[in-house]
Design a protein around this motif. Structure first.
Motif, PDB file in Angstrom:
ATOM      1  N   PRO A  84     -45.644  -8.096  72.075  1.00 45.23           N
ATOM      2  CA  PRO A  84     -44.935  -7.927  73.355  1.00 45.23           C
ATOM      3  C   PRO A  84     -45.029  -6.530  73.956  1.00 45.23           C
ATOM      4  O   PRO A  84     -45.234  -6.397  75.171  1.00 45.23           O
ATOM      5  CB  PRO A  84     -43.486  -8.270  73.014  1.00 45.23           C
ATOM      6  N   SER A  85     -44.892  -5.497  73.158  1.00 44.73           N
ATOM      7  CA  SER A  85     -44.933  -4.139  73.714  1.00 44.73           C
ATOM      8  C   SER A  85     -46.308  -3.839  74.305  1.00 44.73           C
ATOM      9  O   SER A  85     -46.407  -3.260  75.390  1.00 44.73           O
ATOM     10  CB  SER A  85     -44.560  -3.099  72.659  1.00 44.73           C
ATOM     11  N   VAL A  86     -47.352  -4.246  73.631  1.00 44.65           N
ATOM     12  CA  VAL A  86     -48.710  -3.994  74.128  1.00 44.65           C
ATOM     13  C   VAL A  86     -48.978  -4.822  75.374  1.00 44.65           C
ATOM     14  O   VAL A  86     -49.549  -4.322  76.347  1.00 44.65           O
ATOM     15  CB  VAL A  86     -49.759  -4.270  73.031  1.00 44.65           C
ATOM     16  N   ARG A  87     -48.555  -6.075  75.371  1.00 47.11           N
ATOM     17  CA  ARG A  87     -48.750  -6.932  76.552  1.00 47.11           C
ATOM     18  C   ARG A  87     -48.041  -6.334  77.774  1.00 47.11           C
ATOM     19  O   ARG A  87     -48.593  -6.301  78.866  1.00 47.11           O
ATOM     20  CB  ARG A  87     -48.254  -8.341  76.266  1.00 47.11           C
ATOM     21  N   SER A  88     -46.833  -5.844  77.567  1.00 46.45           N
ATOM     22  CA  SER A  88     -46.078  -5.238  78.663  1.00 46.45           C
ATOM     23  C   SER A  88     -46.778  -3.982  79.176  1.00 46.45           C
ATOM     24  O   SER A  88     -46.924  -3.783  80.384  1.00 46.45           O
ATOM     25  CB  SER A  88     -44.661  -4.895  78.209  1.00 46.45           C
ATOM     26  N   ARG A  91     -49.940  -4.852  81.095  1.00 49.65           N
ATOM     27  CA  ARG A  91     -49.631  -5.446  82.399  1.00 49.65           C
ATOM     28  C   ARG A  91     -49.089  -4.391  83.369  1.00 49.65           C
ATOM     29  O   ARG A  91     -49.546  -4.275  84.500  1.00 49.65           O
ATOM     30  CB  ARG A  91     -48.626  -6.584  82.213  1.00 49.65           C
ATOM     31  N   GLN A  92     -48.124  -3.615  82.934  1.00 51.70           N
ATOM     32  CA  GLN A  92     -47.434  -2.682  83.827  1.00 51.70           C
ATOM     33  C   GLN A  92     -48.156  -1.346  84.001  1.00 51.70           C
ATOM     34  O   GLN A  92     -47.869  -0.627  84.956  1.00 51.70           O
ATOM     35  CB  GLN A  92     -46.010  -2.428  83.322  1.00 51.70           C
ATOM     36  N   ALA A 129     -46.430   4.020  79.399  1.00 48.20           N
ATOM     37  CA  ALA A 129     -46.137   3.206  78.213  1.00 48.20           C
ATOM     38  C   ALA A 129     -44.738   3.494  77.692  1.00 48.20           C
ATOM     39  O   ALA A 129     -43.986   2.572  77.340  1.00 48.20           O
ATOM     40  CB  ALA A 129     -47.175   3.476  77.127  1.00 48.20           C
ATOM     41  N   GLU A 130     -44.365   4.763  77.660  1.00 45.38           N
ATOM     42  CA  GLU A 130     -43.022   5.127  77.206  1.00 45.38           C
ATOM     43  C   GLU A 130     -41.958   4.512  78.101  1.00 45.38           C
ATOM     44  O   GLU A 130     -40.941   4.019  77.621  1.00 45.38           O
ATOM     45  CB  GLU A 130     -42.873   6.650  77.157  1.00 45.38           C
TER      46      GLU A 130
END
Length: 121
Positions: free
Chosen positions: A54-58, A61-62, A98-99
């Motif tokens: 989930p963190s990598v996908r977010s 995407r963002q 990312a942060e």
């Protein structure tokens, strides 16, 4: 925050791709002299990360724009070997994005039932 970001993402990878993570790192450990032998494991782990973490996908995407700028900078500076000099700003922009994803989404994965001692076999 960078160290915390790295830790969160690694924990998220381990929580969501435990077998792929352990197999790849065991291969690297066993093939220190020739890590190219682990190419299949690296690809399998990368695929799992892109699909299940989930963190990598977010972040993907963002943060696609800072990621594209950083990747373009790397490509543009590869031949001249000036990546460090010319791309650090783009890398910092990507890390900042990312942060913010991790902070805004309050992503705090926990490793449940994953025995990391397997890596020491």
């Amino acid at each position: 925050m960078s160290d915390i970001l790295d830790e969160i993402i690694i924990e998220d990878v381990v929580a969501n791709c435990p077998q792929e993570f352990l197999q790849y790192h065991k291969c690297i450990r066993d093939n220190e002299e020739n890590p190219a032998k682990c190419q299949d494991g690296r690809l399998t782990l990368s695929k799992c990360i892109k699909e299940k973490v989930p963190s990598v996908r977010s972040i993907m995407r963002q943060c696609s724009e800072p990621m594209k700028k950083y990747e373009r900078c790397i490509r543009d500076n590869m031949d001249s070997k000036t990546i460090a000099e010319n791309c650090l700003g783009f890398l910092q922009d990507l890390r900042n994005c990312a942060e913010s994803q991790v902070e805004n989404k309050n992503i705090k994965p926990s490793i449940k039932g994953v025995n990391l001692e397997l890596i020491k076999e």
